[in-house]
Structures are given as structure tokens and as C-alpha cells.
Design an enzyme around this catalytic site. Sequence first.
Site, PDB file in Angstrom:
ATOM      1  N   HIS A   1      45.135-124.365  40.929  1.00 29.82           N
ATOM      2  CA  HIS A   1      44.002-125.010  41.623  1.00 29.82           C
ATOM      3  C   HIS A   1      43.503-124.069  42.739  1.00 29.82           C
ATOM      4  CE1 HIS A   1      42.141-129.035  42.779  1.00 29.82           C
ATOM      5  NE2 HIS A   1      41.717-128.200  43.703  1.00 29.82           N
TER       6      HIS A   1
ATOM      7  N   ASN B   1      45.907-115.670  47.583  1.00 30.17           N
ATOM      8  CA  ASN B   1      46.450-114.925  46.448  1.00 30.17           C
ATOM      9  C   ASN B   1      45.800-115.543  45.223  1.00 30.17           C
ATOM     10  OD1 ASN B   1      48.330-113.715  48.212  1.00 30.17           O
ATOM     11  ND2 ASN B   1      49.791-115.358  47.872  1.00 30.17           N
TER      12      ASN B   1
ATOM     13  N   HIS C   1      42.867-122.392  45.838  1.00 24.27           N
ATOM     14  CA  HIS C   1      43.359-122.678  47.185  1.00 24.27           C
ATOM     15  C   HIS C   1      43.768-121.394  47.895  1.00 24.27           C
ATOM     16  CE1 HIS C   1      47.241-122.099  45.211  1.00 24.27           C
ATOM     17  NE2 HIS C   1      47.804-122.032  46.412  1.00 24.27           N
TER      18      HIS C   1
ATOM     19  N   GLN D   1      45.847-120.092  51.858  1.00 28.99           N
ATOM     20  CA  GLN D   1      46.895-120.485  52.790  1.00 28.99           C
ATOM     21  C   GLN D   1      46.584-119.930  54.170  1.00 28.99           C
ATOM     22  OE1 GLN D   1      51.020-120.315  51.266  1.00 28.99           O
ATOM     23  NE2 GLN D   1      50.163-119.086  49.613  1.00 28.99           N
TER      24      GLN D   1
ATOM     25  N   HIS E   1      39.770-128.716  39.663  1.00 25.74           N
ATOM     26  CA  HIS E   1      41.005-128.014  39.314  1.00 25.74           C
ATOM     27  C   HIS E   1      40.737-126.617  38.745  1.00 25.74           C
ATOM     28  CE1 HIS E   1      45.259-127.752  38.253  1.00 25.74           C
ATOM     29  NE2 HIS E   1      44.884-127.273  37.081  1.00 25.74           N
TER      30      HIS E   1
ATOM     31  N   CYS F   1      48.935-131.762  39.193  1.00 20.91           N
ATOM     32  CA  CYS F   1      48.535-130.819  40.234  1.00 20.91           C
ATOM     33  C   CYS F   1      48.560-131.494  41.609  1.00 20.91           C
ATOM     34  CB  CYS F   1      47.133-130.295  39.945  1.00 20.91           C
ATOM     35  SG  CYS F   1      46.486-129.270  41.265  1.00 20.91           S
TER      36      CYS F   1
HETATM   37 ZN    ZN Z   1      44.250-129.439  40.652  1.00 20.40          ZN
END
Ligand code: ZN
Length: 384
Positions: A191, A180, A193, A195, A140, A78
Amino acid sequence: MRANLMQPHLHTSTLADGREILYFDEVARPHTETDTRPLTPRSLEDTGEVRYDALHDEWIAVAAHRGNRTYLPPADQCPLCPSQPGRPSEIPASEYDVVVFENRFPSLGPAVGIVPPSQGWGSSSTGFGRCEVVAFTSEHEGSFGTLSVDRAHTVLQALAQRTKALSALPGIKQVFPFENRGKDIGVTLPHPHGQIYAYPYVTPRAQSMGLAALKHFDQTGTVLLADLLRAESESGERVIAQGEHFTAFVPFAARWPLEVQVVPHRQVADLSELSEAEMAELAPMYLDLLRRFDAIYDSPTPYISAWHQAPLDARLRPVSRLNLQITSPRRAADKLKFLAGSEAAMGAFISDTTPENIAQALRSAGDRLAATPANSPTHQEQSA
Ligand SMILES: [Zn+2]
């Protein structure tokens, strides 16, 4: 005062290819680590292009190099997990809270500059702009909805800092933070996250919402979203949550099977203009809404969380107000709404449910969460 009302510790560094990385830490860390990967220095020549679509009067970003981007890598590769000895990731630190860095496969940029007004059919320009990745946690597993209130607050502070910094770059016309969630809607990294896109033009959606707000202002002298907020609050029919500074409601004409809009009570253009008190209320409200989305069915719901911020346009900015729109195409436990002929070809949405039914589903989900206190943001806040 709780620790989460403090500003995060900001540390800025660069990755091996020259991209910028920013750490937003809840506790001070020295960050002496360096990116040891043998990456080819990034070149501004790698910037893609934007082409003018004269039929729609819109810009289209052409970023062919993105076809090579990382797609659902195994967990031990990752790129958003902290680096470990012998396993460097995109994040050189071995520990972090929230990190923002320039996307290795940007849709816009890395060069920034001014896209000239289109000269009609056949116009194109360098695809100026900036695309950043925001890692919400070094863990993660999980999602935004499983973050603590403190961490959600840190993420919002990072988004506010980036909004201010990116708005100051040459040629940027709109800063769009988003998330998203779920591979069903195209997420390429599990993971947790989000943007940030900084566009060199006002996007079609912001343009159409801005023009609607401008028309309303010319007719009434008031801000459209402020008037909608008042109407939704008075009716209460679709309100999901109401605080001192924000109200969350299902829009009167919601177009997705699940949809909620969060509107600040004060006229603020973007996240960077929120006060400490507003930020402190927004973090748990946002978590509560995301948890409701996941509590509707017995598996996590894919969603798009979109921060609509006022464009950097002299006409549209004064009449536009920050708002958050969380939408999901999930229309049943095992069914997604696909954008077919009417929606995809004509942009004409047809809802298979009513906004009032959506509101009822989100309220029931909130009731179920309240019955299991370990899930509620208020509980985590007290135990933090
Ligand atoms: Zn990760």
C-alpha cells in the site's frame, strides 16, 4: 485559488492501544469512528535501546521486537486500507485522504527523552524517539508517482506538520521523512506509504554532511548546498528540472545507478519552513521525477526517497539546507546494484555509470512522458 493551496483539515485521535493517529483530509470529515480492536495498551516499557558503537562513534538502535512485524500481508488484510465492517485495519476511518499514525513496531520509541552523550565503549540508553507511518492514499494499488498533484501537495503538508510537531518533542535531534518503494529494497507493505523517523541523535549521514557544510562555511562564509546549486545551475549539464523555487539535478559525484537531488533556492532548514508558493511548485516537480524513474524501464523502479532536513543541532542547523534525494539501486532492467565489499565494508562507492549518463536517462524518460500527456503532472493539474 485552487483547493490544494488550502491547509488540509487536521483531525487527531488515538488507536485502541493508545497510539496517536492524525487525519489530513482534503474535505472535512467528522471522524466519529473508533478503533474497536482488542489491542493490549501499549507500554512505554516496550521501548528498545540504543547502543553506542565506539568503533564508529555512532548509535545503533536495537529493536528486536520488530522481527514480528507484518510482512507482505494479502490485500484483504492490508493494515493501511480503510476499515470496513468486520475488517478493522490500523485506520479506523472508512474514508481518508492522508493519514499519519505511530508505527506499531517502532525502531525508536514510543518513549521520548534525551539520550545522554555517550560515555564511550559500553554506553547504552533507552531507544527514545518516534516512528510514524504515512499512508498517501486510501487506494491499495498505485504509488506516490500515480497520486494527483493535489494529493502530493497534501502529503507534503502532512510531512511539514509532522516535522514541526516531532521537532518539538523532548530530545529529538533529527526528523527524517522517507519512502522505500519496491519489495526488492525491503518494503513489507505494498500500500502506498512512507515513514517518518524522529531520532534522539544526529544520524551518521546528517553528521557527515553537516560537518562538510560547516567546514565549507568556515572557509568561505557561504552555505555549501547553495554554492553547489549555483554551480549545477550554471553548468546545466546534469539539471533535470528547474523552477522558480527548486532545481533538480543529478549530483556531480552521484553514487547510485539512478540518483537525483532536489534543492530549494532559498535557505530553508526543513519542510515546515517552505512557503505556500514553494510547496505548490514542489508537489508537481516531485511527481514528475518519480514518474521519470518509472519511465526509464518498462516496469516500476524501486527507489528510496529521502528528505534531508537540517538537524536540531545548534552548530549544524544554520549551515544545513533541506534537500530531497531520490536514489535507486537499479542498474539495468533486470539488475540491481548490491552493496558489496567496497561499499558495504568500506563505505567507498564505485559508480558503474556516469552522472551525466544518469541525467540523460532521466531527461529521455521525461521526453517520453511528455509525449503521452495523460502521464504528465501538468495535465493532471489542469484536469483536477
Ligand atoms: Zn491497502
